[in-house]
Every structure is written in structure tokens, then in C-alpha cells.
Motif scaffolding. Structure first.
Motif, PDB file in Angstrom:
ATOM      1  N   VAL A   5       0.839  -1.211   0.000  1.00 26.29           N
ATOM      2  CA  VAL A   5       0.000   0.000   0.000  1.00 26.29           C
ATOM      3  C   VAL A   5       0.867   1.252   0.000  1.00 26.29           C
ATOM      4  O   VAL A   5       0.614   2.216  -0.735  1.00 26.29           O
ATOM      5  N   GLU A   6       1.922   1.224   0.844  1.00 26.47           N
ATOM      6  CA  GLU A   6       2.820   2.380   0.912  1.00 26.47           C
ATOM      7  C   GLU A   6       3.579   2.569  -0.420  1.00 26.47           C
ATOM      8  O   GLU A   6       3.784   3.691  -0.878  1.00 26.47           O
TER       9      GLU A   6
ATOM     10  N   THR B  43       2.501   1.642  -3.361  1.00 21.34           N
ATOM     11  CA  THR B  43       1.535   2.180  -4.323  1.00 21.34           C
ATOM     12  C   THR B  43       1.386   3.680  -4.155  1.00 21.34           C
ATOM     13  O   THR B  43       1.352   4.441  -5.136  1.00 21.34           O
ATOM     14  N   THR B  44       1.312   4.107  -2.905  1.00 21.34           N
ATOM     15  CA  THR B  44       1.190   5.545  -2.622  1.00 21.34           C
ATOM     16  C   THR B  44       2.412   6.312  -3.139  1.00 21.34           C
ATOM     17  O   THR B  44       2.295   7.403  -3.712  1.00 21.34           O
ATOM     18  N   CYS B  45       3.598   5.704  -2.940  1.00 28.55           N
ATOM     19  CA  CYS B  45       4.839   6.363  -3.412  1.00 28.55           C
ATOM     20  C   CYS B  45       4.871   6.473  -4.925  1.00 28.55           C
ATOM     21  O   CYS B  45       5.280   7.497  -5.478  1.00 28.55           O
ATOM     22  N   PHE B  46       4.431   5.380  -5.612  1.00 26.58           N
ATOM     23  CA  PHE B  46       4.389   5.433  -7.074  1.00 26.58           C
ATOM     24  C   PHE B  46       3.465   6.552  -7.543  1.00 26.58           C
ATOM     25  O   PHE B  46       3.784   7.319  -8.459  1.00 26.58           O
ATOM     26  N   LYS B  47       2.280   6.604  -6.910  1.00 23.26           N
ATOM     27  CA  LYS B  47       1.318   7.641  -7.302  1.00 23.26           C
ATOM     28  C   LYS B  47       1.883   9.046  -7.041  1.00 23.26           C
ATOM     29  O   LYS B  47       1.743   9.953  -7.876  1.00 23.26           O
ATOM     30  N   ARG B  48       2.513   9.190  -5.877  1.00 22.79           N
ATOM     31  CA  ARG B  48       3.062  10.504  -5.520  1.00 22.79           C
ATOM     32  C   ARG B  48       4.179  10.920  -6.491  1.00 22.79           C
ATOM     33  O   ARG B  48       4.256  12.057  -6.926  1.00 22.79           O
ATOM     34  N   PHE B  49       5.054   9.958  -6.809  1.00 24.92           N
ATOM     35  CA  PHE B  49       6.152  10.248  -7.725  1.00 24.92           C
ATOM     36  C   PHE B  49       5.629  10.620  -9.120  1.00 24.92           C
ATOM     37  O   PHE B  49       6.070  11.591  -9.731  1.00 24.92           O
TER      38      PHE B  49
ATOM     39  N   VAL C  72      12.809  -0.953  -9.340  1.00 22.65           N
ATOM     40  CA  VAL C  72      13.257  -2.355  -9.320  1.00 22.65           C
ATOM     41  C   VAL C  72      12.902  -3.012  -7.994  1.00 22.65           C
ATOM     42  O   VAL C  72      12.520  -4.203  -7.946  1.00 22.65           O
ATOM     43  N   LYS C  73      12.968  -2.264  -6.915  1.00 24.91           N
ATOM     44  CA  LYS C  73      12.752  -2.832  -5.583  1.00 24.91           C
ATOM     45  C   LYS C  73      11.271  -3.103  -5.298  1.00 24.91           C
ATOM     46  O   LYS C  73      10.917  -4.140  -4.716  1.00 24.91           O
ATOM     47  N   TYR C  74      10.377  -2.219  -5.751  1.00 19.65           N
ATOM     48  CA  TYR C  74       8.983  -2.341  -5.318  1.00 19.65           C
ATOM     49  C   TYR C  74       8.011  -2.758  -6.422  1.00 19.65           C
ATOM     50  O   TYR C  74       6.863  -3.116  -6.128  1.00 19.65           O
TER      51      TYR C  74
ATOM     52  N   MET D 187      -1.658   1.561 -15.162  1.00 16.92           N
ATOM     53  CA  MET D 187      -2.035   2.937 -14.847  1.00 16.92           C
ATOM     54  C   MET D 187      -1.248   3.446 -13.642  1.00 16.92           C
ATOM     55  O   MET D 187      -0.901   4.621 -13.570  1.00 16.92           O
ATOM     56  N   LEU D 188      -0.950   2.515 -12.744  1.00 16.20           N
ATOM     57  CA  LEU D 188      -0.254   2.881 -11.522  1.00 16.20           C
ATOM     58  C   LEU D 188       1.207   3.233 -11.806  1.00 16.20           C
ATOM     59  O   LEU D 188       1.721   4.241 -11.328  1.00 16.20           O
TER      60      LEU D 188
END
Length: 636
Positions: A524-525, A527-533, A575-577, A589-590
Motif C-alpha cells: 500500500v505504501e 503504491t502511494t509512493c508510485f502515485k506521488r512520484f 526495481v525494488k517495489y 495505470m499505476l
């Protein structure tokens, strides 16, 4: 020819004196080198007097213009140089005979005869003098007299050489004839008749020469109504014409006049004064009017034509001083010196007006992509061209007389003038003044940068404009005047602007990724980081892709710097997440940006054309404002 009454014969005869220092030496010209010299202190007997009268009566009457019709149209000097030489000898001996008669018997009938013969002789020589002047205009042109003949092309070199040699020989002969006639007439008391013909013809030649050069007398009222475009063309033509006019026309005329009237410095001065004074004043009228007009109007962009005028007149000054050296011609030199002073004042005023123009520039038009401002282009173009005039001492000479007095402490802390290799040119004042003008301009540039609502765009603006300034300095004579230290400092400032741009434009993108030291994220975190980036990058990219970096090298360097800071960080996170999000149905989309895609997007930056369109992402970047610019704005 004037008529002399018998009662004045004794007086005239007494005035006929012989100068051993002039006539005896000066008659030894190329064509008359064999003429014997007979100074007064040599004994002159009765028999010699009678022989002189007899010889004079035979030879002088033969060429009496009133006696035979053919002598009115035939030139003695052209018909027979041997007879011309004999004629001059007879006149000289006749003068000595008259001197002898006056000392022996002032009422002698022979003195009356001698005076009558002298009048005929002078009338003949006056006619000869006029004919030689009239028929030999080509051989007495200023080029021949000044020795400045030119060859039109290499292919005609040999023929031209032969032609010039022939012309020079002919010119030397004509000048010799004029000289011996002038010396003879002056020594016999007929100087006025001689110079009357000379002035009449030679003045017309000088006036015609100026006319052919395009120099015309300008009416002041008409001049002040002329457009600058017309005046600019006139100045350009005048500079070319003045060089020819001074170094060939006037110089040649003075050499000719000095040669012909070498027997009498006073007569030579008077003659040249009446030939050249009015023409000299006419020649220098245009620059004087230009200097006066521009002193009143203050158009800084006209400074270059004013400096061209100043340089041209300064270069000609040694010749002007030599040619118009007589006191009677002082008004010409006074006009020239006055014009130079007015031009100096006008040029200095233009520089002050240019500085005021920078201070007062209030244009709100800024390039939306942060490009080079119009003021930057016009300012640096002006200063670059201005620096070239330091090469010919014009600018340095003027600025040395008008040293900078404003904000000297600030300037000293900002700039140290370089030591130039050419020790003969005092360019210190020039270096300091140009550095000051650039400082004033950079402060105005800082003020304009603050007008951008987007702080990152203000730094792009500063980067582009500082790069333009540095490039102009590097590629012009400004580099020599400002020095390597100046360039190094401003290139460092440019680098500082670029770094500040990166921080303000891309900081939110970098901080949207988790720190390397933080604990491992949950799906979840992550996913949030991907969206934020993605949101941060899309927002920053959309904004920055509309910007432009004009210089290609700087553009590439800045893109590489951003890629090095951003892509490795994102690649490591990606690569990590990414594996733990494989099960997510909306993964495409993510995770819309792959590391390679990211690098491709960044490579398209700074062309002024957004490449990412239709994105659903939005971002509002919180950008910090630059606290201050490195160069303190000068308060005026």
C-alpha cells in the motif's frame, strides 16, 4: 597689367631689389639649372648696363603680347625652353640695369626705356604664368604635387609605372616653370599680378575637388531638419572624402604653393590662405554641425557614427596642423579642435544616456519560456561594438577624460580591471566603465527575473540571459577589457543559477521517493509512493517542458545533471517495489513511467515544446522563492 606712370618709375626702380638668398638659389631648378646668378655686390659697369638694355629690348619685345598676334596664343615656355631661359636671364639683367641707372642718374631716358621693357616683360610672364596654370591642370593635380599617385590594378602595374614617371617628370617641369616665373615677378615688384592668376585658377581647382568629393556647403536650417538616416549616409561619405581632401587635395595644394612661392614665405602664406581657407572651413562644417546637433538630442545608438567621425578627424589632425599652420588659417584649426571637443562631449553624453536607458527600462514583456530578453540582446550588442573602439584609442581617450564617479566602492568590490598586454594603450578607464554598464544591466536583469510567477522559470531566465552575456563577452573584445577573472566569476554565477533551478524545479519529484534509509514499504505504501512520484514528475515535466535553454551545450549539460539526480533514484525504487505490485490489476495505470521512459522524457526538455500531453496527473509544485540574487541591485 597695370600701367606705371613716368613719375613713379624711380620709386618702382628703387623697389626692385635682389635677394641672393632666394632668387640666386631658387632659380637653380631642374629646367633652369644653367641660369647664371648675378648678385648685386658684383660690379656692374656702364657697358654691362647698355648690353643688358640692348639684349632685353631685342628679346623681351619679341614676346610682347601686344606686338605680334601669334605671341598672344603661343606659349614662350612651351615653344622654346631655350628662349624661355634667355627671357628670364634678360629680365634679371634688366632689373640690375635699372638698379644701376637709379644709382647713377634717376632722370635718365634709359631708365624710362628700362621701365617700359620691364612692364612688357612682366606682362609676358604674367600671361605665361596664367597659360601654364590653365593648360597644365592635370600635371598640377594634388596627386602629382603630393606624390600620392595610385595604381588601379596589378595587371597595369608596369604601364602605370611608366605613366606615373612621365606625369611626374611633366609635373616637375611645370612646377619649375611656375616657380621661376613667380620668383622673377616677385623680385621685380610684380608679386600681386603673379598671385592674382595663381589664386584664381588654383582656388577653382580646390573648390572643384571638394565638389567632386561630395563636399558641399550645408545650410544650418536645412541640416537640422535632416533625418538621421540621411545624416548617417552623409557621415560615411564625409569620412572617406575628408581623408582624400586633407591628405591629397589640401596637402598637395600646399606643397605646390610652397614650391612656387618659395622665394617669399609671406606671399606663399597669403596665397594659400586665400585658396584654402574657405574650402577648409566648408570641409569641416558637417562634423561640427553633427556634433552640435547630437549634443542636444542625446541618442545613444548614434554614438558609433560620432566615434567614427572623431577617429577620422583625430587621425587627420597631424596633417591638418601642418597644412593649416599659418596664423591666417587658424580659424580652420580652431573649428576642427572645437568639433573634436563637441564630439567628445556628445559621445560621453551618449554613454550616460545609455546607462539611463537601462535604468528606466520598464518593459513587462517577458518570454513565457524564459528565453533571452530583448534588452539583453540590445545591451550586449551595444557594449560589444563599443569595446571595438578601444582598439583605436577613441573610447579610452574619451573615458579617461570623463572617469566614472558613481558607486565606485561597489564597482571596486565587483571588478578589478585586468593588466593588458598592450602597454601603449590606456584602456583602464574603458574596462572599468564597460564593467560598470554590465553591472547596471545585470541588476536590471535580476529585477526582471522577479516578475516571473514561477521561481524555477525565473532561474531559467537568468541562466539564458547570463549565458548570452558570457558568450558575448567571450567572443568579442570585451574579453580582453574585462579579463578572465570576470568571465570565471560570471560563469560560476551561471552555474549557481542552474543549480538553483534544479532545486526549485525538481525538488518535489526527488522528495516524493522514500529515503534509502527508511524501512521497507508495504504494498500500500509502495503504491502511494508510485502515485506521488508520478504526480510530482508529471506536474514538474509539464511545467518545465515549456521552458527553453537557448544554448545547446548548456541545455545538454542541464539535462544530464537532472537525469543523474533523478533516474538512478527512481530506477532503484522501481526495481525494488514493482515486483510486489504485479498482482494489481491497475498496474499499468499505476506505474506509467518506466526508468527508461523517464530518461527519454527528460531528454526532450528545454526545447520550449511540452511532450507529455493528455495526462490525467496533476500536481501543484510547492516551489521556494530565491531569497536573493548574487549581484546586489544597484539603487539609483
Amino acid at each position: 597689367m597695370k600701367s606705371i606712370k613716368p613719375l613713379t618709375m624711380v620709386k618702382m626702380a628703387k623697389s626692385v631689389t635682389f635677394s641672393t638668398s632666394s632668387s640666386a638659389s631658387n632659380l637653380s631648378s631642374p629646367s633652369f639649372a644653367s641660369l647664371p646668378a648675378s648678385p648685386l655686390n658684383q660690379p656692374f659697369s656702364q657697358s654691362m648696363m647698355e648690353e643688358a638694355l640692348e639684349s632685353a629690348e631685342s628679346i623681351i619685345k619679341k614676346w610682347d603680347p601686344k606686338a605680334q598676334s601669334y605671341t598672344k596664343i603661343i606659349s614662350l615656355f612651351r615653344h622654346s625652353r631655350k628662349q624661355a631661359k634667355e627671357f628670364i636671364r634678360c629680365v634679371r639683367d634688366l632689373r640690375r640695369a635699372m638698379h644701376f641707372l637709379v644709382s647713377q642718374d634717376s632722370k635718365s631716358d634709359k631708365l624710362v626705356l628700362a621701365q617700359s621693357l620691364m612692364q612688357i616683360g612682366m606682362s609676358t610672364l604674367e600671361k605665361e604664368f596664367f597659360q601654364i596654370l590653365s593648360s597644365n591642370r592635370d600635371h598640377l593635380d594634388p596627386d602629382s604635387a603630393s606624390g600620392q599617385s595610385t595604381i588601379s590594378s596589378n595587371s597595369e602595374f608596369e604601364k602605370a609605372g611608366e605613366s606615373i614617371s612621365q606625369v611626374e617628370k611633366a609635373s616637375a617641369m611645370v612646377m619649375s616653370d611656375l616657380k621661376v616665373i613667380a620668383e622673377t615677378m616677385i623680385s621685380c615688384g610684380y608679386g600681386k599680378e603673379c598671385i592674382k592668376s595663381y589664386k584664381l585658377i588654383r582656388k577653382s581647382i580646390v573648390d572643384e575637388g571638394l565638389h567632386l568629393l561630395g563636399i558641399e556647403k550645408v545650410k544650418t536650417s536645412h541640416f537640422h531638419k535632416m533625418d538621421w538616416g540621411v545624416l548617417e549616409h552623409m557621415i560615411k561619405n564625409w569620412i572617406k572624402a575628408a581623408k582624400i581632401g586633407v591628405t591629397t587635395l589640401f596637402k598637395g595644394e600646399k606643397l605646390l604653393c610652397d614650391h612656387v612661392f618659395s622665394a617669399s614665405l609671406t606671399i606663399g602664406q597669403s596665397c594659400f590662405n586665400q585658396i584654402a581657407k574657405e574650402a577648409g572651413l566648408n570641409l569641416f562644417m558637417l562634423p561640427e554641425l553633427v556634433a552640435y546637433k547630437e549634443k542636444k538630442q542625446h541618442h545613444h545608438e548614434r554614438i558609433f557614427k560620432l566615434m567614427d567621425l572623431y577617429a577620422a578627424i583625430s587621425d587627420l589632425w597631424p596633417d591638418i596642423e601642418m597644412i593649416f599652420s599659418f596664423d591666417s588659417l587658424a580659424s580652420v584649426k580652431t573649428l576642427v579642435l572645437s568639433t573634436l571637443k563637441k564630439l567628445k562631449d556628445s559621445i560621453h553624453t551618449c554613454l550616460k544616456e545609455f546607462e539611463k536607458m537601462i535604468h528606466k527600462d520598464s518593459s513587462k514583456e517577458l518570454s513565457p519560456e524564459g528565453g533571452v530578453h530583448k534588452l539583453t540582446r540590445t545591451t550586449m550588442s551595444f557594449l560589444s561594438l563599443l569595446s571595438e573602439y578601444s582598439r583605436v584609442h577613441v573610447l579610452s581617450e574619451i573615458l579617461t577624460e570623463h572617469p566614472l564617479k558613481t558607486n565606485t566602492r561597489l564597482l571596486e568590490s565587483y571588478f578589478t580591471a585586468p593588466i593588458l598586454e598592450d602597454e601603449h594603450v590606456n584602456n583602464h578607464a574603458c574596462s572599468v566603465h564597460l564593467a560598470w554598464l554590465i553591472l547596471v544591466f545585470l541588476c536590471k536583469l535580476d529585477t526582471k527575473a522577479e516578475s516571473y510567477n514561477d521561481v524555477s522559470l525565473s532561474y531559467i531566465f537568468l541562466v539564458n540571459n547570463m549565458q548570452f552575456v558570457a558568450d558575448t563577452v567571450r567572443s568579442s573584445h570585451l574579453k580582453n577589457l574585462l579579463g578572465d577573472d570576470w568571465l570565471t566569476k560570471h560563469e560560476a554565477k551561471l552555474k549557481s543559477y542552474a543549480e538553483k533551478y534544479e532545486k526549485t524545479a525538481w525538488a518535489n519529484v526527488l522528495v516524493s521517493l522514500p529515503a534509502k534509509t527508511s524501512a521497507k514499504l508495504s504494498p500500500v505504501e509502495a503504491t502511494t509512493c508510485f502515485k506521488r512520484f508520478h504526480a510530482a514528475f508529471a506536474g514538474a515535466y509539464l511545467k518545465q517542458s515549456s521552458c527553453v535553454i537557448v544554448d545547446a551545450k548548456l541545455r545538454d549539460e542541464l539535462k544530464v545533471s537532472i537525469v543523474k539526480k533523478l533516474v538512478p533514484e527512481y530506477r532503484e525504487f522501481y526495481v525494488k517495489y514493482l515486483p510486489m505490485l504485479r498482482q494489481d490489476r491497475n498496474i499499468e495505470m499505476l506505474v506509467s513511467f518506466k526508468p527508461d521512459n523517464l530518461e527519454n522524457y527528460l531528454s526532450d526538455l528545454f526545447h520550449g515544446t511540452p511532450m507529455l500531453s493528455g495526462s490525467s496527473h496533476s500536481a501543484s509544485a510547492s516551489l521556494s522563492s530565491p531569497s536573493c540574487f548574487s549581484i546586489r541591485c544597484v539603487k539609483h
